[in-house]
Design a protein around this motif. Structure first.
Motif, PDB file in Angstrom:
ATOM      1  N   ALA A 111       0.826  -1.204   0.000  1.00 48.67           N
ATOM      2  CA  ALA A 111       0.000   0.000   0.000  1.00 48.67           C
ATOM      3  C   ALA A 111       0.863   1.257   0.000  1.00 48.67           C
ATOM      4  CB  ALA A 111      -0.932   0.001   1.211  1.00 48.67           C
ATOM      5  N   TYR A 112       1.975   1.218   0.746  1.00 47.61           N
ATOM      6  CA  TYR A 112       2.868   2.376   0.793  1.00 47.61           C
ATOM      7  C   TYR A 112       3.429   2.685  -0.583  1.00 47.61           C
ATOM      8  CZ  TYR A 112       6.919   5.261   1.890  1.00 47.61           C
ATOM      9  OH  TYR A 112       7.841   6.270   1.922  1.00 47.61           O
ATOM     10  N   GLU A 113       3.881   1.656  -1.290  1.00 51.28           N
ATOM     11  CA  GLU A 113       4.422   1.873  -2.629  1.00 51.28           C
ATOM     12  C   GLU A 113       3.344   2.397  -3.566  1.00 51.28           C
ATOM     13  OE1 GLU A 113       7.560   1.750  -3.481  1.00 51.28           O
ATOM     14  OE2 GLU A 113       8.063   1.231  -1.406  1.00 51.28           O
ATOM     15  N   HIS A 114       2.137   1.851  -3.471  1.00 53.84           N
ATOM     16  CA  HIS A 114       1.040   2.298  -4.333  1.00 53.84           C
ATOM     17  C   HIS A 114       0.665   3.745  -4.044  1.00 53.84           C
ATOM     18  CE1 HIS A 114      -2.755   2.242  -6.542  1.00 53.84           C
ATOM     19  NE2 HIS A 114      -3.345   2.740  -5.472  1.00 53.84           N
ATOM     20  N   TYR A 115       0.493   4.076  -2.769  1.00 53.00           N
ATOM     21  CA  TYR A 115       0.125   5.446  -2.416  1.00 53.00           C
ATOM     22  C   TYR A 115       1.230   6.434  -2.784  1.00 53.00           C
ATOM     23  CZ  TYR A 115      -3.933   3.784   0.213  1.00 53.00           C
ATOM     24  OH  TYR A 115      -5.136   3.222   0.570  1.00 53.00           O
ATOM     25  N   LYS A 116       2.474   6.007  -2.598  1.00 55.08           N
ATOM     26  CA  LYS A 116       3.589   6.901  -2.929  1.00 55.08           C
ATOM     27  C   LYS A 116       3.598   7.225  -4.417  1.00 55.08           C
ATOM     28  CE  LYS A 116       7.819   5.374  -2.684  1.00 55.08           C
ATOM     29  NZ  LYS A 116       9.136   4.901  -2.173  1.00 55.08           N
ATOM     30  N   GLN A 117       3.378   6.216  -5.260  1.00 61.00           N
ATOM     31  CA  GLN A 117       3.346   6.454  -6.705  1.00 61.00           C
ATOM     32  C   GLN A 117       2.170   7.339  -7.095  1.00 61.00           C
ATOM     33  OE1 GLN A 117       3.319   2.599  -8.548  1.00 61.00           O
ATOM     34  NE2 GLN A 117       5.344   2.027  -7.741  1.00 61.00           N
ATOM     35  N   SER A 118       1.028   7.142  -6.444  1.00 62.95           N
ATOM     36  CA  SER A 118      -0.147   7.965  -6.751  1.00 62.95           C
ATOM     37  C   SER A 118       0.059   9.409  -6.312  1.00 62.95           C
ATOM     38  CB  SER A 118      -1.391   7.382  -6.060  1.00 62.95           C
ATOM     39  OG  SER A 118      -1.649   6.069  -6.498  1.00 62.95           O
ATOM     40  N   LEU A 119       0.646   9.597  -5.128  1.00 60.70           N
ATOM     41  CA  LEU A 119       0.878  10.952  -4.624  1.00 60.70           C
ATOM     42  C   LEU A 119       1.871  11.715  -5.481  1.00 60.70           C
ATOM     43  CD1 LEU A 119       1.032  10.150  -0.802  1.00 60.70           C
ATOM     44  CD2 LEU A 119      -0.697  11.566  -1.925  1.00 60.70           C
ATOM     45  N   GLN A 120       2.805  10.994  -6.082  1.00 58.39           N
ATOM     46  CA  GLN A 120       3.814  11.646  -6.915  1.00 58.39           C
ATOM     47  C   GLN A 120       3.232  12.217  -8.206  1.00 58.39           C
ATOM     48  OE1 GLN A 120       6.697   8.529  -7.341  1.00 58.39           O
ATOM     49  NE2 GLN A 120       7.465   8.758  -5.246  1.00 58.39           N
ATOM     50  N   LEU A 121       1.982  11.862  -8.526  1.00 59.35           N
ATOM     51  CA  LEU A 121       1.319  12.402  -9.714  1.00 59.35           C
ATOM     52  C   LEU A 121       0.590  13.711  -9.425  1.00 59.35           C
ATOM     53  CD1 LEU A 121      -0.221   9.073 -11.105  1.00 59.35           C
ATOM     54  CD2 LEU A 121       1.928  10.172 -11.776  1.00 59.35           C
ATOM     55  N   ILE A 122       0.442  14.048  -8.134  1.00 59.09           N
ATOM     56  CA  ILE A 122      -0.265  15.267  -7.744  1.00 59.09           C
ATOM     57  C   ILE A 122       0.627  16.475  -8.016  1.00 59.09           C
ATOM     58  CG2 ILE A 122      -1.309  16.533  -5.821  1.00 59.09           C
ATOM     59  CD1 ILE A 122      -1.944  13.856  -4.536  1.00 59.09           C
TER      60      ILE A 122
END
Length: 347
Positions: A131-142
């Motif tokens: 989940a951390y890796e997934h959320y980190k990748q998603s947040l990096q698109l903001i």
């Protein structure tokens, strides 16, 4: 969870990267070298994700087992105020409670609930990790956070938010096991729950599906502050220490800073952990309900009946397990990492 929050760090690569065990947020010593962070992460993954995860999981399980007596004492102190009078509470002490456990329940009773703790670690850690890796990748698109490799503030925000969201996700999915752990550890002479599966079935039968999630609100409320405090205290202490004593061992440095950050986080978030434990036991085994007004009503009730000190009942055994817990995690993790790395290199 604090608990899982308060186990508080696994340090990888000789102290170059600390993973907050309670919430899976990574704190890297080289955080200011943003342009090369991706390359450093790739170079640091010498064992592969599976071996790395295995070493961390085993290290956490060994540490939890070794510090289980202190963890059970913490839980027993936390829930004492629910059905005890003031006179009983005033006589409580670590030595007296430990002696009672040995005399009435036997020495093995110090590890009540430890099996479900270990069973909880693998799914919790795996969900947290992915989940951390997934959320980190998603947040990096903001917009604004997409420059995380170039700016310190953006990088810190990505890590803190990613860690908090991952912790909330893992805690929510695995929460019934955490509740069962509390129910098993809180049993003294009278045994109602005979094991993990029996406890899950009995709670569902007696209290419904909502009974498996009692106290979840207090857990989720503590995830963000716990990560933020651990992260900021760890980074601040480490930076200052490296400036003052640049020749100190990186492993010792991470152990010391991690322990202090764990104590700081425990101190701030312990009242939430105590309220969580009490709500987990609310109405258990047909006992009368004590708190009937939700999370904040529980806080008010404890302060009114036990004073502000009641919110920190059991904090001493919690403090006592921080440093040995860290030491055992470091020792076990580094030993397994060396063995697995050597085996990988042979292949």
């Amino acid at each position: 969870m604090q608990t899982d929050a308060q186990m508080r760090a696994v340090v990888e690569g000789g102290g170059q990267r600390a993973l907050a065990a309670g919430h899976g947020v990574a704190v890297e010593a080289g955080i200011r070298r943003y342009s090369s962070s991706h390359t450093n992460q790739q170079n640091g993954q010498q064992m592969g994700a599976v071996a790395n995860f295995l070493a961390g999981g085993v290290a956490g399980a060994v540490s939890k087992t070794c510090t289980a007596p202190l963890a059970r004492l913490t839980i027993l102190f936390q829930v004492q105020g629910m059905h005890s009078n003031v006179a009983t509470l005033s006589k409580a002490s670590i030595w007296r409670e430990a002696s009672r456990i040995v005399y009435e329940e036997g020495f093995r009773a110090f590890w009540k609930g430890n099996l479900v703790t270990i069973a909880h670690r693998l799914p919790y850690s795996s969900i947290n990790f992915y989940a951390y890796e997934h959320y980190k990748q998603s947040l990096q698109l903001i917009p604004g956070l997409d420059r995380h490799r170039d700016y310190m503030t953006a990088d810190v925000c990505v890590r803190l938010l990613g860690g908090a969201l991952a912790g909330i996700t893992a805690a929510s999915i695995t929460y019934p096991l955490d509740l069962v752990r509390t129910r098993l550890a809180a049993q003294t002479k009278t045994i109602y729950y005979r094991g993990i599966s029996h406890a899950l079935c009995a709670i569902y039968r007696d209290e419904g599906i909502r009974g498996l999630y009692k106290g979840l609100g207090a857990t989720l409320l503590g995830v963000g502050p716990s990560i933020a405090i651990s992260f900021s205290v760890y980074e601040t202490l480490r930076s200052h220490w490296q400036l003052q004593r640049p020749n100190d061992s990186a492993l010792f440095l991470s152990l010391a800073c991690g322990s202090i950050s764990g104590i700081a986080s425990s101190t701030v978030t312990f009242p939430l952990d105590l309220v969580r434990r009490r709500m987990q036991l609310e109405g258990a085994v047909g006992k009368a309900r004590v708190y009937n007004s939700g999370l904040f009503g529980t806080f008010r009730h404890i302060i009114y009946t036990e004073g502000f000190r009641g919110l920190y009942r059991g904090i001493l055994p919690e403090y006592y397990k921080v440093v040995p817990g860290f030491g055992i995690v470091f020792m076990t993790y580094e030993t397994l990492k060396s063995c697995l790395s050597g085996r990988d290199s042979d292949v």
